[in-house]
Scaffold this active site. Structure first.
Site, PDB file in Angstrom:
ATOM      1  N   HIS A   1       1.953 -23.462 -16.193  1.00 44.74           N
ATOM      2  CA  HIS A   1       1.610 -24.403 -15.487  1.00 44.74           C
ATOM      3  C   HIS A   1       1.548 -25.874 -17.400  1.00 44.74           C
ATOM      4  O   HIS A   1       1.893 -27.144 -16.402  1.00 44.74           O
ATOM      5  CB  HIS A   1       1.197 -24.704 -14.960  1.00 44.74           C
ATOM      6  CG  HIS A   1       0.852 -25.492 -13.654  1.00 44.74           C
ATOM      7  ND1 HIS A   1       1.788 -26.307 -12.940  1.00 44.74           N
ATOM      8  CD2 HIS A   1      -0.436 -26.716 -12.987  1.00 44.74           C
ATOM      9  CE1 HIS A   1       1.825 -26.658 -12.506  1.00 44.74           C
ATOM     10  NE2 HIS A   1       0.763 -27.093 -12.219  1.00 44.74           N
TER      11      HIS A   1
ATOM     12  N   SER B   1       1.987 -31.341 -11.115  1.00 45.70           N
ATOM     13  CA  SER B   1       1.284 -31.091  -9.544  1.00 45.70           C
ATOM     14  C   SER B   1       2.167 -31.219  -8.874  1.00 45.70           C
ATOM     15  O   SER B   1       2.928 -31.811  -8.146  1.00 45.70           O
ATOM     16  CB  SER B   1       0.000 -29.949 -10.783  1.00 45.70           C
ATOM     17  OG  SER B   1       0.045 -28.951  -9.624  1.00 45.70           O
TER      18      SER B   1
END
Length: 686
Positions: free
Chosen positions: A660, A545
């Site tokens: 994610h 991320s």
């Protein structure tokens, strides 16, 4: 003095060519386009052939699968309906089972679980890849719930009303189609909802901007409308005794860190006096609790303050200080029980929990008797009494679940995870590196006791450094079993940008100061080498991320410092991040590439634009998820394509669902970590 225009022209000269020319790989941003998916399939096949044919892969996969599907894991508890809920995933139920037990039964060695919803069965019946993303249950009974379901594990969810007594979705009940949305109960007959009401009615970040009160009759009354340029509009329902709604606060997110808070009244919205950098935390005993991320009104950054709701409604409210953290402290979590406020602290990156009571207009605290020198995380707080579930862990200390009582001050361990790897072969140390500006940067090392300090220890260094997210010591079963048991060392670099030491530690590297976070990371690497714990030949880095910004930049700026680079679910193209998925919401962190001054400093470090021909880069392993609707998979795809163009070595793998977090399915998560550690073993141990 140079004019602003002249300065910008000078800066533009230094921006790499790719930052100014048309992007030749922009087609890879088309997530499901046939051409892009053919590219993904070819890259996946090449990487699988390399990593999954390695003799170690099967062993690593078996070990990881045993960890992620083990039946002796601690069932993560959530208080509901006088008992405990848990979502359980294993080999037989990869999508999960939502289940319930009494608190007494949960505390036993063999809880008697009652299935509420079999998510695998629902997914099979409806032909979807449903994953349970939680439920908002109507108080006080907490048997009528708004269930959030994600098709593929992403952030977008479908919301359906569900009865936990009949274990059925309600015919004619509340239901909202898939989207990024906020849905909260006001009373049994109405909700306050933020979602995409008409096509395109979202912020540029892809979040709700319009809030409406929705009744069972189908009527929807608009109560707030933000701007497209906002990050989001979010409702916060303030619940008092018995779960009764006592007020509604509207958060208008101006940037990721700046908000305006207003109280929703019969006469409209009334602004709450606060600085823009403030965060609403919870509501207890008539007090609306906030943390401050900047100095304001005589309070210092990091302060925990409260407003009396009745005084806010009357227009006479004055903020009251609850707690001011010291220079080496940071508030990590705040949560209300029925009548108290639990505050989780980091003190020199070690955890503690204080419980605050509001009596006679004063706040007093007691510290919970929990283990010291460990990381502590609040798992859940009971809305019916003052009990807390708390997780305690360390690098070599398996997770233990404690049940604490904020009223009595008692705490007891109720469950413990069996060791997943041998801890006695390693030791934990904390050191401090000196960054480019002289700042001292702490980092933890978990290394083999018996290994010689001659630079030969295979070492994996992790970093994040953003969004005020702290990275304290945690128990990592997969790292311990697949990496450390085989002689590897693990490092967490607590670089600036995180929340280890409060708002100032984070704000030190915002926007034009971002380079300092990368310098911090490089300083830790050099310190590891200077201490002869490892060497560039044996050092690898991992980030995901925001950590993907860190690792891709570290690779381009300092290819000589490491031999392995794992870049997962990453942000990389920092000149287009604000146009992809939720990227526009992070302009407060990185800057706005559409503003020339911001574009100039971002372009200097953006990993995608700063790859250069003729540089010997370490072979990177880049991985992402097709269904990641938070950080666009195009970042990872384009970086790999650019490396291929330059003739640089790389591996690329893209999981096709999971979101994610990339861990929705335990089997796929096991395969993910097996590939990671095969790659790292090849690069750092062979």
């Amino acid at each position: 003095m140079k004019s602003l225009a002249a300065t910008l022209v000078a800066l533009a000269v230094s921006v790499p060519a790719l930052a100014q020319d048309a992007d030749p790989y922009i087609w890879l941003e088309e997530v499901d386009a046939p051409r892009a998916m053919q590219w993904v399939e070819a890259e996946n096949a090449r990487t699988a052939d390399r990593l999954e044919r390695d003799p170690r892969y099967k062993t690593f996969l078996d070990e990881a699968r045993a960890i992620f599907t083990a039946t002796d894991r601690i069932p993560v508890p959530h208080f509901r309906a006088g008992g405990v809920d848990n979502l359980w995933q294993d080999a037989a139920h990869p999508n999960g089972v939502w289940r319930h037990a009494t608190l007494a039964s949960y505390r036993s060695a063999t809880p008697a679980w009652e299935t509420i919803l079999d998510v695998d069965a629902l997914a099979k019946a409806e032909g979807k890849r449903w994953f349970y993303k939680g439920a908002a249950c109507l108080k006080p009974a907490e048997t009528t719930c708004l269930v959030r379901l994600s098709n593929g594990g992403g952030d977008a969810v479908e919301v359906r009303e569900f009865d936990t007594r009949t274990k059925r979705f309600l015919d004619g009940g509340f239901r909202f189609p898939e989207g990024k949305q906020y849905v909260e109960w006001l009373d049994p007959q109405s909700l306050i909802v933020g979602r995409e009401w008409t096509p395109g009615e979202l912020t540029q970040s892809g979040y709700p901007m319009v809030l409406k009160i929705v009744s069972r009759s189908g009527q929807a009354k608009e109560v707030f409308r933000g701007q497209k340029s906002d990050v989001w509009a979010q409702p916060i329902v303030l619940r008092g005794e018995g779960g009764r709604t006592e007020g509604v606060v509207v958060q208008r997110g101006l940037t990721f860190y700046e908000s305006e808070y207003s109280l929703l009244t019969d006469k409209g919205l009334v602004r709450i006096p606060l600085p823009r950098k403030a965060q609403q935390q919870d509501y207890v005993d008539g007090q609306v609790v906030f943390t401050l991320q900047e100095a304001w009104g005589g309070f210092q950054p990091g302060a925990l303050i409260a407003y009396d709701l009745a005084a806010l409604k009357a227009g006479t409210a004055k903020p009251q200080l609850i707690f001011q953290p010291g220079p080496r402290q940071a508030i990590q979590q705040v949560a209300a029980t029925d009548g108290r406020l639990a505050v989780v602290l980091l003190d020199d990156v070690k955890g503690a929990v204080d419980v605050w009571d509001h009596v006679g207009g004063r706040w007093t605290a007691k510290r919970m008797p929990l283990p010291r020198d460990a990381n502590i995380t609040l798992v859940d707080a009971s809305p019916k009494d003052d009990q807390l579930f708390v997780n305690v862990e360390g690098f070599l200390i398996p997770n233990a679940l404690w049940l604490a009582d904020g009223a009595s001050g008692a705490a007891a361990r109720v469950k413990a995870l069996p060791p997943r790897f041998k801890p006695d072969t390693h030791l934990v140390e904390q050191f401090w590196a000196t960054s480019s500006d002289g700042a001292k940067i702490p980092y933890f090392v978990v290394r083999p006791k018996a290994a010689k300090l001659d630079g030969s220890i295979p070492t994996l260094m992790y970093g994040y450094g953003g969004f005020e997210v702290a990275k304290p010591p945690i128990y990592m079963p997969e790292a311990g079993k697949l990496w450390m048991e085989r002689g590897g060392a693990y490092v967490i670099a607590n670089i600036r940008g995180g929340g280890e030491f409060g708002p100032a530690w984070h704000q030190a590297v915002l926007r034009e100061k971002r380079q300092l976070a990368f310098d911090d990371f490089a300083a830790v690497a050099r310190d590891l080498t200077a201490r002869k714990i490892t060497s560039p030949r044996r050092l690898g880095i991992y980030g995901r991320s925001n950590g993907g910004v860190l690792t891709s930049v570290s690779m381009t700026q300092h290819p000589e410092l490491w031999n392995a680079v794992v870049i997962e679910s990453p942000l990389i193209d920092m000149l287009r991040y604000h146009k992809l998925s939720a990227g526009a919401s992070w302009v407060g962190e990185y800057g706005d590439p559409d503003v020339p001054e911001d574009r100039a400093f971002i372009a200097r470090y953006s990993g995608y634009q700063n790859l250069k021909a003729g540089v010997r880069y370490p072979e990177a392993y880049i991985t992402t998820n097709t269904r990641d609707d938070r950080v666009h998979p195009g970042h990872a795809r384009k970086y790999a394509a650019r490396l291929k163009e330059l003739g640089a070595p790389y591996l690329y793998y893209e999981q096709t669902f999971g979101g994610h977090a990339n861990d929705a399915d335990p089997e796929l998560n096991a395969r993910r970590w097996a590939r990671h550690y095969v790659y790292l073993a090849q690069k750092l141990m062979d």
